[in-house]
Design a protein around this motif. Sequence first.
Motif, PDB file in Angstrom:
ATOM      1  N   GLN A 182       0.715  -1.270   0.011  1.00  0.00           N
ATOM      2  CA  GLN A 182      -0.110   0.000  -0.033  1.00  0.00           C
ATOM      3  C   GLN A 182       0.932   1.322  -0.052  1.00  0.00           C
ATOM      4  O   GLN A 182       0.570   2.234  -0.586  1.00  0.00           O
ATOM      5  N   VAL A 183       1.981   1.300   0.880  1.00  0.00           N
ATOM      6  CA  VAL A 183       2.711   2.346   0.754  1.00  0.00           C
ATOM      7  C   VAL A 183       3.364   2.825  -0.592  1.00  0.00           C
ATOM      8  O   VAL A 183       3.549   3.460  -1.100  1.00  0.00           O
ATOM      9  N   ALA A 184       3.946   1.565  -1.152  1.00  0.00           N
ATOM     10  CA  ALA A 184       4.528   1.556  -2.543  1.00  0.00           C
ATOM     11  C   ALA A 184       3.541   2.257  -3.427  1.00  0.00           C
ATOM     12  O   ALA A 184       3.758   3.035  -4.534  1.00  0.00           O
ATOM     13  N   ALA A 185       2.558   1.929  -3.229  1.00  0.00           N
ATOM     14  CA  ALA A 185       1.036   2.453  -4.102  1.00  0.00           C
ATOM     15  C   ALA A 185       0.803   3.933  -3.953  1.00  0.00           C
ATOM     16  O   ALA A 185       0.702   4.439  -5.056  1.00  0.00           O
ATOM     17  N   ARG A 186       1.050   4.282  -2.553  1.00  0.00           N
ATOM     18  CA  ARG A 186       0.472   5.689  -2.699  1.00  0.00           C
ATOM     19  C   ARG A 186       1.690   6.628  -2.640  1.00  0.00           C
ATOM     20  O   ARG A 186       1.251   7.971  -2.595  1.00  0.00           O
ATOM     21  N   ARG A 187       2.918   6.023  -2.554  1.00  0.00           N
ATOM     22  CA  ARG A 187       4.117   6.965  -2.782  1.00  0.00           C
ATOM     23  C   ARG A 187       4.244   8.178  -1.855  1.00  0.00           C
ATOM     24  O   ARG A 187       4.102   9.092  -2.180  1.00  0.00           O
ATOM     25  N   PRO A 188       4.073   7.908  -0.373  1.00  0.00           N
ATOM     26  CA  PRO A 188       4.338   9.053   0.364  1.00  0.00           C
ATOM     27  C   PRO A 188       5.779   9.529   0.367  1.00  0.00           C
ATOM     28  O   PRO A 188       6.793   9.405  -0.283  1.00  0.00           O
ATOM     29  N   HIS A 189       5.618  10.772   0.862  1.00  0.00           N
ATOM     30  CA  HIS A 189       7.232  11.527   0.981  1.00  0.00           C
ATOM     31  C   HIS A 189       8.246  10.818   1.980  1.00  0.00           C
ATOM     32  O   HIS A 189       9.290  11.005   1.957  1.00  0.00           O
ATOM     33  N   GLY A 190       7.432  10.130   2.801  1.00  0.00           N
ATOM     34  CA  GLY A 190       8.323   9.126   3.596  1.00  0.00           C
ATOM     35  C   GLY A 190       7.355   8.558   4.820  1.00  0.00           C
ATOM     36  O   GLY A 190       6.310   8.826   4.821  1.00  0.00           O
ATOM     37  N   VAL A 191       8.386   7.645   5.649  1.00  0.00           N
ATOM     38  CA  VAL A 191       7.575   6.825   6.450  1.00  0.00           C
ATOM     39  C   VAL A 191       8.061   6.990   7.820  1.00  0.00           C
ATOM     40  O   VAL A 191       9.580   6.966   8.072  1.00  0.00           O
ATOM     41  N   VAL A 192       7.289   7.408   8.851  1.00  0.00           N
ATOM     42  CA  VAL A 192       7.859   7.458  10.370  1.00  0.00           C
ATOM     43  C   VAL A 192       7.548   6.143  11.002  1.00  0.00           C
ATOM     44  O   VAL A 192       6.211   5.902  10.994  1.00  0.00           O
ATOM     45  N   LEU A 193       8.152   5.277  11.431  1.00  0.00           N
ATOM     46  CA  LEU A 193       8.037   3.883  11.978  1.00  0.00           C
ATOM     47  C   LEU A 193       8.120   4.315  13.652  1.00  0.00           C
ATOM     48  O   LEU A 193       9.141   4.788  14.110  1.00  0.00           O
ATOM     49  N   VAL A 194       7.072   4.113  14.653  1.00  0.00           N
ATOM     50  CA  VAL A 194       6.999   4.235  15.902  1.00  0.00           C
ATOM     51  C   VAL A 194       7.080   3.145  16.545  1.00  0.00           C
ATOM     52  O   VAL A 194       6.132   2.241  16.693  1.00  0.00           O
ATOM     53  N   LEU A 195       8.309   2.905  17.199  1.00  0.00           N
ATOM     54  CA  LEU A 195       8.342   1.628  18.086  1.00  0.00           C
ATOM     55  C   LEU A 195       8.029   0.194  17.258  1.00  0.00           C
ATOM     56  O   LEU A 195       7.549  -0.629  17.671  1.00  0.00           O
ATOM     57  N   SER A 196       8.493   0.496  16.265  1.00  0.00           N
ATOM     58  CA  SER A 196       8.194  -0.438  15.126  1.00  0.00           C
ATOM     59  C   SER A 196       9.479  -0.657  14.450  1.00  0.00           C
ATOM     60  O   SER A 196      10.275   0.379  13.979  1.00  0.00           O
ATOM     61  N   GLY A 197       9.430  -1.574  13.476  1.00  0.00           N
ATOM     62  CA  GLY A 197      10.727  -2.009  12.561  1.00  0.00           C
ATOM     63  C   GLY A 197      10.375  -2.356  11.080  1.00  0.00           C
ATOM     64  O   GLY A 197       9.071  -2.383  10.912  1.00  0.00           O
ATOM     65  N   LEU A 198      11.189  -2.544  10.130  1.00  0.00           N
ATOM     66  CA  LEU A 198      10.697  -3.174   8.877  1.00  0.00           C
ATOM     67  C   LEU A 198      11.637  -4.353   8.827  1.00  0.00           C
ATOM     68  O   LEU A 198      12.719  -4.441   9.212  1.00  0.00           O
ATOM     69  N   ASP A 199      11.109  -5.287   8.184  1.00  0.00           N
ATOM     70  CA  ASP A 199      12.028  -6.535   7.627  1.00  0.00           C
ATOM     71  C   ASP A 199      12.808  -6.253   6.456  1.00  0.00           C
ATOM     72  O   ASP A 199      12.718  -5.006   5.747  1.00  0.00           O
ATOM     73  N   GLU A 200      13.611  -7.239   6.070  1.00  0.00           N
ATOM     74  CA  GLU A 200      14.710  -6.839   4.958  1.00  0.00           C
ATOM     75  C   GLU A 200      13.725  -6.561   3.763  1.00  0.00           C
ATOM     76  O   GLU A 200      14.251  -5.481   3.132  1.00  0.00           O
ATOM     77  N   SER A 201      12.772  -7.124   3.453  1.00  0.00           N
ATOM     78  CA  SER A 201      12.269  -7.194   2.105  1.00  0.00           C
ATOM     79  C   SER A 201      11.340  -5.671   2.091  1.00  0.00           C
ATOM     80  O   SER A 201      11.408  -5.019   1.189  1.00  0.00           O
ATOM     81  N   GLN A 202      10.787  -5.341   3.228  1.00  0.00           N
ATOM     82  CA  GLN A 202       9.899  -4.095   3.138  1.00  0.00           C
ATOM     83  C   GLN A 202      11.086  -2.974   2.965  1.00  0.00           C
ATOM     84  O   GLN A 202      10.614  -1.792   2.515  1.00  0.00           O
ATOM     85  N   ARG A 203      12.322  -3.073   3.618  1.00  0.00           N
ATOM     86  CA  ARG A 203      13.386  -2.029   3.647  1.00  0.00           C
ATOM     87  C   ARG A 203      13.614  -1.866   2.244  1.00  0.00           C
ATOM     88  O   ARG A 203      13.854  -0.735   1.571  1.00  0.00           O
ATOM     89  N   ALA A 204      13.848  -2.922   1.489  1.00  0.00           N
ATOM     90  CA  ALA A 204      14.250  -3.008  -0.151  1.00  0.00           C
ATOM     91  C   ALA A 204      13.217  -2.393  -0.937  1.00  0.00           C
ATOM     92  O   ALA A 204      13.492  -1.497  -1.647  1.00  0.00           O
ATOM     93  N   LEU A 205      11.948  -2.934  -0.547  1.00  0.00           N
ATOM     94  CA  LEU A 205      10.843  -2.189  -1.134  1.00  0.00           C
ATOM     95  C   LEU A 205      10.737  -0.620  -1.167  1.00  0.00           C
ATOM     96  O   LEU A 205      10.565   0.047  -2.098  1.00  0.00           O
ATOM     97  N   LEU A 206      10.787  -0.192   0.285  1.00  0.00           N
ATOM     98  CA  LEU A 206      10.971   1.170   0.199  1.00  0.00           C
ATOM     99  C   LEU A 206      12.032   1.906  -0.686  1.00  0.00           C
ATOM    100  O   LEU A 206      12.036   2.829  -1.242  1.00  0.00           O
ATOM    101  N   THR A 207      13.201   1.456  -0.360  1.00  0.00           N
ATOM    102  CA  THR A 207      14.537   1.777  -0.940  1.00  0.00           C
ATOM    103  C   THR A 207      14.375   1.903  -2.357  1.00  0.00           C
ATOM    104  O   THR A 207      14.603   2.860  -2.939  1.00  0.00           O
ATOM    105  N   SER A 208      13.772   0.990  -2.945  1.00  0.00           N
ATOM    106  CA  SER A 208      13.916   0.750  -4.562  1.00  0.00           C
ATOM    107  C   SER A 208      12.706   1.886  -5.002  1.00  0.00           C
ATOM    108  O   SER A 208      12.944   2.366  -6.198  1.00  0.00           O
TER     109      SER A 208
END
Lengths: 342, 342
Positions: A116-142
């Motif tokens: 959903q984040v990839a589809a809506r293309r926000p300016h950025g993501v703030v994660l609160v007390l939360s993390g991302l797994d490897e594939s999510q990081r790769a997806l946002l980075t790409s």
Amino acid sequence: MKPTKPAATRTATLAEIAREAGVSAPTVSKVLNGRADVAPGTRSRVEELLRAHGYRRRRAEATRSPLIDVVFHELESAWAMEVIRGVENVARDAGLSVVLSESAGRLVPGRSWADQVAARRPHGVVLVLSGLDESQRALLTSRSIPFVVMDPAGDPGADVPSIGATNWQGGLAATRHLVERGHTRIGAISGPSRMMCSRARVDGYRAALETAGLPVDPSLIVAGDFHHEAGYRLGLKLLRRADRPTAVFAGNDLQALGLYEAARELGLRVPEDLSVVGFDDLPVARWVGPPLTTVRQPLTEMAEAATRLVLDLGREDESPAATRVELATSLVVRSSTAAPPD
Amino acid sequence: MKPTKPAATRTATLAEIAREAGVSAPTVSKVLNGRADVAPGTRSRVEELLRAHGYRRRRAEATRSPLIDVVFHELESAWAMEVIRGVENVARDAGLSVVLSESAGRLVPGRSWADQVAARRPHGVVLVLSGLDESQRALLTSRSIPFVVMDPAGDPGADVPSIGATNWQGGLAATRHLVERGHTRIGAISGPSRMMCSRARVDGYRAALETAGLPVDPSLIVAGDFHHEAGYRLGLKLLRRADRPTAVFAGNDLQALGLYEAARELGLRVPEDLSVVGFDDLPVARWVGPPLTTVRQPLTEMAEAATRLVLDLGREDESPAATRVELATSLVVRSSTAAPPD
């Protein structure tokens, strides 16, 4: 240092990725834009190549929506509201709207969230007390969508930008305050041990006892979950002991309020029979009776800093000054702490 | 009844609007999509015609983003968190993300907000303690973006779908409870008089006194703003009177907590010297000392109902059963109320 942009130069263009995947360039584009009309097999093949090549979309600024995502571990408490206000303050000034998600108690949001984040293309993501797994990081980075972790729950890795607070210093200050009031049997209710902020607070508590030459009694340290109920339940456990502590560092404000309730139930007065120190300084800390001595964590300012950082990371012409920051905590002395009973 | 879809049939197509405005159809389309690349004069001419013709975009479902907007009057309190949780619960099940805005203390969000909403095309808008002006309503209607007001602040008009709570009944129940405990001098701290929910609660308070044959003393009714500080300040004012009330209906929980603080400062004990009833039943009502007797308003359920209603309104094949609903409030008796002192 600009952690969300790997040092490696981009090794493949969109056309090259398409050729290698055996699809057309518009298909790769559809995957990048999170469009649904791509076969699952094609999609994962393209994602795999994007990741393998460290592909980063160029000219991301032009294709962004005026949105910023904020993801919470859970939306349960007044704590979250302080953070939302901070994000909202900075987003409003930047002309952005805030999209709110909850990872529903998991420390990593679900896969569909990342799509959903990839589809809506926000300016950025703030994660609160939360993390991302490897594939999510790769997806946002790409997609060139920068992200920042606020108050990292786990250990987010050296290359992940984060804004935290000086939790260790806060635990130290809270416990020193109790030692200075004359307490020698001081309990601690921590948060979950998987959260680094929780560990750091308890380590600060231990350091205060040790540097004061006081023994650390492991049976006086119990682990809660940062909710009111845990403070009540573990408070009863600590306070029913024959050798009960005369003071407790409650780990956070909500647990401190649970501890108040346990003390009331057992007929113990705060602060005459029991001193209590919280952590956070939520608005409610001022309102309860007696007003709570606590460690102020500048939650709104932390959220503002995290939001500004994520916007800076998204500007292609600018590198932020620092990408791993801890804001200072400070002890706020109110009426829940006093000398121990004779 | 389906209030956001006017009974009048659509009188103009997009092409007709374009002809009348002297622009191309794609230009009208750009205006509808909130695109920035339209001259301001053209844009307002097109908006005017869309409004005049009661134009409604067809096939809105196909062009929607997987978002739902929620707009708050202000994001200050724990109150807002209960509402966000309700919206988030329903949105998550529907595969939608939640966009959060704050009208920053104004009862109507700004013009640029409406443009942003038109541009991002959410499934609907939930307005919390907030309203829309005529042009904002027209703008959302022409884009087929349904909206629902939760806990209407003003009087939203008969054709605006809304979800509220039985505020009058709640004020009545709170005050009857105090009358039954034996109180005859009962004060009230209301919210802002421009908010209908606030007026309804105080009218319920008056009705309870009158039906019990007790006089209504206007000097015992003071108007706050639903924040802690107002409860404290107006509480001091009421409690410093020589003929101070023995009980106060505090209008909401945060004002009740402010009143607690005023009582503490004056050395008055709750409930021995002063009985207090709140309104809302925020989590904190259970945690304060003494636990607060209050009127439970099902905020999370109200937000869930409002979100479901707005999604129903957006489905072209379905009419919601009811578009103006008040959910029941209920008195929760805890420890802040007792018989008056002798």
